[in-house]
Design an enzyme around this catalytic site. Structure first.
Site, mmCIF file in Angstrom:
data_model
loop_
_atom_site.group_PDB
_atom_site.id
_atom_site.type_symbol
_atom_site.label_atom_id
_atom_site.label_comp_id
_atom_site.label_asym_id
_atom_site.label_seq_id
_atom_site.Cartn_x
_atom_site.Cartn_y
_atom_site.Cartn_z
ATOM 1 N N HIS A 17 0.853 -1.193 0.000
ATOM 2 C CA HIS A 17 0.000 0.000 0.000
ATOM 3 C C HIS A 17 0.886 1.240 0.000
ATOM 4 O O HIS A 17 2.057 1.177 0.366
ATOM 5 C CB HIS A 17 -0.925 0.011 1.218
ATOM 6 C CG HIS A 17 -0.184 0.015 2.523
ATOM 7 N ND1 HIS A 17 0.254 1.161 3.131
ATOM 8 C CD2 HIS A 17 0.236 -0.988 3.320
ATOM 9 C CE1 HIS A 17 0.883 0.867 4.247
ATOM 10 N NE2 HIS A 17 0.896 -0.437 4.388
ATOM 11 N N LYS B 195 -7.017 5.463 -4.175
ATOM 12 C CA LYS B 195 -6.509 5.798 -2.853
ATOM 13 C C LYS B 195 -5.690 4.644 -2.256
ATOM 14 O O LYS B 195 -6.148 3.512 -2.242
ATOM 15 C CB LYS B 195 -7.665 6.152 -1.918
ATOM 16 C CG LYS B 195 -7.222 6.955 -0.739
ATOM 17 C CD LYS B 195 -8.375 7.492 0.055
ATOM 18 C CE LYS B 195 -7.828 8.390 1.168
ATOM 19 N NZ LYS B 195 -8.840 8.698 2.157
ATOM 20 N N ASP C 133 4.401 2.101 13.826
ATOM 21 C CA ASP C 133 3.469 1.810 12.727
ATOM 22 C C ASP C 133 2.854 0.429 12.938
ATOM 23 O O ASP C 133 2.977 -0.154 14.026
ATOM 24 C CB ASP C 133 4.139 1.969 11.352
ATOM 25 C CG ASP C 133 5.151 0.888 11.035
ATOM 26 O OD1 ASP C 133 5.354 -0.013 11.872
ATOM 27 O OD2 ASP C 133 5.727 0.933 9.929
ATOM 28 N N ASN D 76 -1.158 10.386 14.255
ATOM 29 C CA ASN D 76 -2.108 10.581 15.351
ATOM 30 C C ASN D 76 -1.823 11.928 16.024
ATOM 31 O O ASN D 76 -0.990 12.045 16.924
ATOM 32 C CB ASN D 76 -1.979 9.420 16.347
ATOM 33 C CG ASN D 76 -3.160 9.365 17.294
ATOM 34 O OD1 ASN D 76 -3.457 10.329 17.980
ATOM 35 N ND2 ASN D 76 -3.854 8.240 17.307
ATOM 36 N N ASP E 88 3.488 5.183 5.170
ATOM 37 C CA ASP E 88 4.501 4.464 4.399
ATOM 38 C C ASP E 88 4.948 5.178 3.130
ATOM 39 O O ASP E 88 6.024 4.878 2.607
ATOM 40 C CB ASP E 88 4.029 3.040 4.097
ATOM 41 C CG ASP E 88 4.266 2.145 5.305
ATOM 42 O OD1 ASP E 88 4.885 2.613 6.281
ATOM 43 O OD2 ASP E 88 3.825 0.985 5.275
ATOM 44 N N ALA F 75 -3.612 18.186 2.929
ATOM 45 C CA ALA F 75 -3.663 19.317 1.999
ATOM 46 C C ALA F 75 -3.199 20.544 2.770
ATOM 47 O O ALA F 75 -3.732 20.847 3.828
ATOM 48 C CB ALA F 75 -5.091 19.509 1.517
ATOM 49 N N ASN G 84 -9.524 24.413 6.155
ATOM 50 C CA ASN G 84 -8.797 23.781 5.052
ATOM 51 C C ASN G 84 -8.982 22.270 5.103
ATOM 52 O O ASN G 84 -8.647 21.625 6.087
ATOM 53 C CB ASN G 84 -7.300 24.142 5.188
ATOM 54 C CG ASN G 84 -6.437 23.451 4.151
ATOM 55 O OD1 ASN G 84 -6.921 22.679 3.309
ATOM 56 N ND2 ASN G 84 -5.149 23.721 4.197
#
Ligand code: FE2
Length: 574
Positions: free
Chosen positions: A12, A37, A156, A320, A344, A426, A535
């Site tokens: 992924h 995605k 992770d 997080n 990742d 973003a 945003n």
């Protein structure tokens, strides 16, 4: 020296990053180009091609291809730990011992094949594997700008076998103090509970985090999921992080929690609502995650933090933002650098920086995340002409002022400017913006544009001059990686972005890194008295963030947005 980092070994978030003489010239996620995605089971072909073309680098001139996944030696503890803990699934257990680098060899073959497709000359270019967690650590430490010794944390789901990394950086070198191995994974437990709460693992963790403040962590005690063991922890695989026959199955799908967890907590959450008892489970999971990360830091990193006050953090767990707020609130943490691409996709950058440093380059600190493609006004016009009759467009003389007028009048605006962001946030390149005191704007964006869960909070971009007043902190916050408590006096001024617990996920914008976005915030300050905008990323639920003008227009026409600022073009629907 030219180093191309390529990620995607864990099936992924494939991505590419290019370093030329220690400078990060380009980086991008594959998902943006192929419009899928997380780009599961894909290789970083388009992203690598983009990086090379953007930098004007002939693929044959690449010195190193850095790959964030490495062979793990049987003499170390990782494979033995895995084999012992997965005794109940002997196929996996034996595989780890007798064929434990099978995945690495398969990935190596894929990357060699991809390199050939890109035009890499393997008789000249060297393939360099870098351990997954060392890549995360490198993406945090080498790009942090910390010149003194600093503590490094990596959390992770899992890499090859490691799930958690605690170490330090000094003089450009990374030192490992302690690693934990699968299935003892804090990120894995969070992911399994994410699945139980009805979201997708590797995607829905931040939704659980967003849901948590609605619940009461004291109502249900999830601590049986993780037990203390020696100087670390042991995950209860009878409940979570399970494989094989232990996994819960429903409608042909397999999950990383077990039927025992369902017996204990009740049926898996299936709808979109944030309600009892699931909000309390989310709160308990978040609290448990924070507690264990703090415990590990206390044990393994406290002496380094006492010495330096600096912490660099990466890995999916570093997304997080609530945990990050707790980390920054620690009395022994003065400076926290969270790699903005800490999932990742960022390991492409981490592996590349590690290889560059270890081969003698000096890696420049990260200054911004605008590392993806950009498009000219002419390219935008060509994309617009394909939609003649569906919309009108006009060239703006004052994009910041005209956009601020629309926002101040209460309209959401799609904002497409400059190079695309690297990482999941973003930050003013591919955003949907709103005025944070326009009543109902958050609900409107959720229901009519993003089609996402109504209870999820939005983020705030802030003019640097007013940031300290709103966030009550002078700490740098350029990447929306930390939440802050909003000053009481500002809560009523920006009600649409303040989360139920009084916090906001913030991006402090500086003129140097994004002059056009900065000008927009200045224009908002003039019009509304508040130098801020709401945003959120320019995409719809389940879609990758927009990359090209064509993507932006497809998204625009697939939503209820009325205004799109596409470089200098103001686009309105007919
Ligand atoms: Fe990872």
């Amino acid at each position: 020296m030219i180093v191309l980092g390529l990620s995607g070994a864990l099936k992924h978030d494939p991505s590419a990053a290019l370093l030329v003489d220690g400078e990060t010239v380009a980086a991008a996620e594959e998902e943006r180009f192929i419009r899928d995605k997380h780009a599961k089971n894909k290789l970083p072909l388009h992203s690598a091609r983009f990086c090379l073309e953007y930098a004007g680098v002939d693929p044959a001139d690449v010195d190193y291809v850095a790959f964030p996944y490495a062979p793990i030696n049987l003499r170390g503890p990782a494979r033995w730990h895995y084999a012992k803990r997965y005794w109940y699934a002997p196929d996996r257990s034996l595989d780890a011992l007798f064929n434990g680098n099978r995945r690495f060899r398969a990935h190596r073959r894929s990357i060699i094949g991809l390199g050939k497709e890109l035009g890499i000359n393997w008789s000249r270019t060297q393939f360099v594997p870098v351990e997954h967690h060392l890549s995360h650590a490198s993406s945090a430490y080498h790009l942090s700008g910390f010149t003194q010794k600093c503590a490094i944390l990596g959390v992770d789901g899992k890499g090859e076998y490691a799930t958690t990394f605690l170490g330090y950086g000094e003089g450009g070198r990374i030192h490992k103090i302690k690693e934990f191995y699968d299935p003892d994974s804090l990120g894995g437990v969070y992911g399994a509970v994410t699945e139980y709460l009805g979201f997708e693992m590797l995607d829905g963790e931040y939704k659980v985090m967003g849901m948590a403040p609605y619940g009461d962590a004291s109502k249900y005690d999830l601590s049986p999921l993780i037990a203390a063991k020696g100087d670390g922890f042991k995950v209860n695989t009878a409940l979570v992080n399970a494989v094989g026959l232990r996994r819960y199955k429903d409608a042909g799908q397999k999950f990383f929690f077990t039927p025992k967890l369902v017996d204990w907590l009740g049926p898996r959450r299936l709808d979109d609502a944030a309600d009892d008892p699931y909000i309390h489970y989310a709160a308990s999971m978040q609290a448990l995650f924070e507690k264990w990360v703090m415990t590990l830091i206390d044990h393994y990193l406290a002496d380094i933090l006492a010495e330096t006050g600096k912490l660099a953090f990466a890995g999916g767990g570093a997304l997080n933002v609530k945990l990050n707020q707790r980390l920054l609130a620690r009395p022994d943490v003065d400076e926290l650098f969270v790699q903005p691409a800490s999932g990742d996709s960022g390991t492409a950058l981490g592996a590349a920086t590690q290889v560059a440093m270890s081969h003698g380059d000096r890696v420049s600190p990260m200054r911004h995340v605008y590392l993806g493609p950009s498009y000219t006004n002419e390219q935008c016009l060509t994309a617009l002409q394909a939609h003649t009759g569906e919309c009108q467009w006009q060239k703006m003389t004052d994009p910041a002022g005209q956009t601020a007028d629309l926002l101040a009048a209460g309209h959401p605006v799609a904002w497409f400017q400059g190079r695309m962001e690297f990482g999941p946030r973003a930050l003013g390149g591919r955003s949907i913006l709103g005025c944070p005191n326009a009543p109902g704007i958050a609900d409107r964006i959720n229901e009519q544009i993003k089609f996402r869960e109504r209870w999820r909070p939005f983020c705030l971009s802030i003019l640097d001059q007013v940031a300290a007043e709103i966030l009550q902190s002078e700490h740098p916050a350029p990447y929306m990686t930390i939440t802050f408590n909003v000053a009481e006096s500002w809560r009523s001024r920006i009600p649409e972005v303040v989360h139920v617990d009084g916090t906001v996920r913030a991006q402090v914008v500086e003129r140097d890194t994004n002059p056009r976005y900065y000008a927009l915030l200045e224009a908002m300050q003039v019009r509304t008295g508040n130098g801020v905008v709401l945003n959120t990323s320019l995409n719809r639920r389940g879609e990758a963030m927009v990359c090209s003008p064509q993507d932006a227009l497809n998204m625009f026409f697939g939503s209820d947005l009325q205004y799109l600022v596409l470089e200098d073009w103001l686009v309105t629907k007919c």
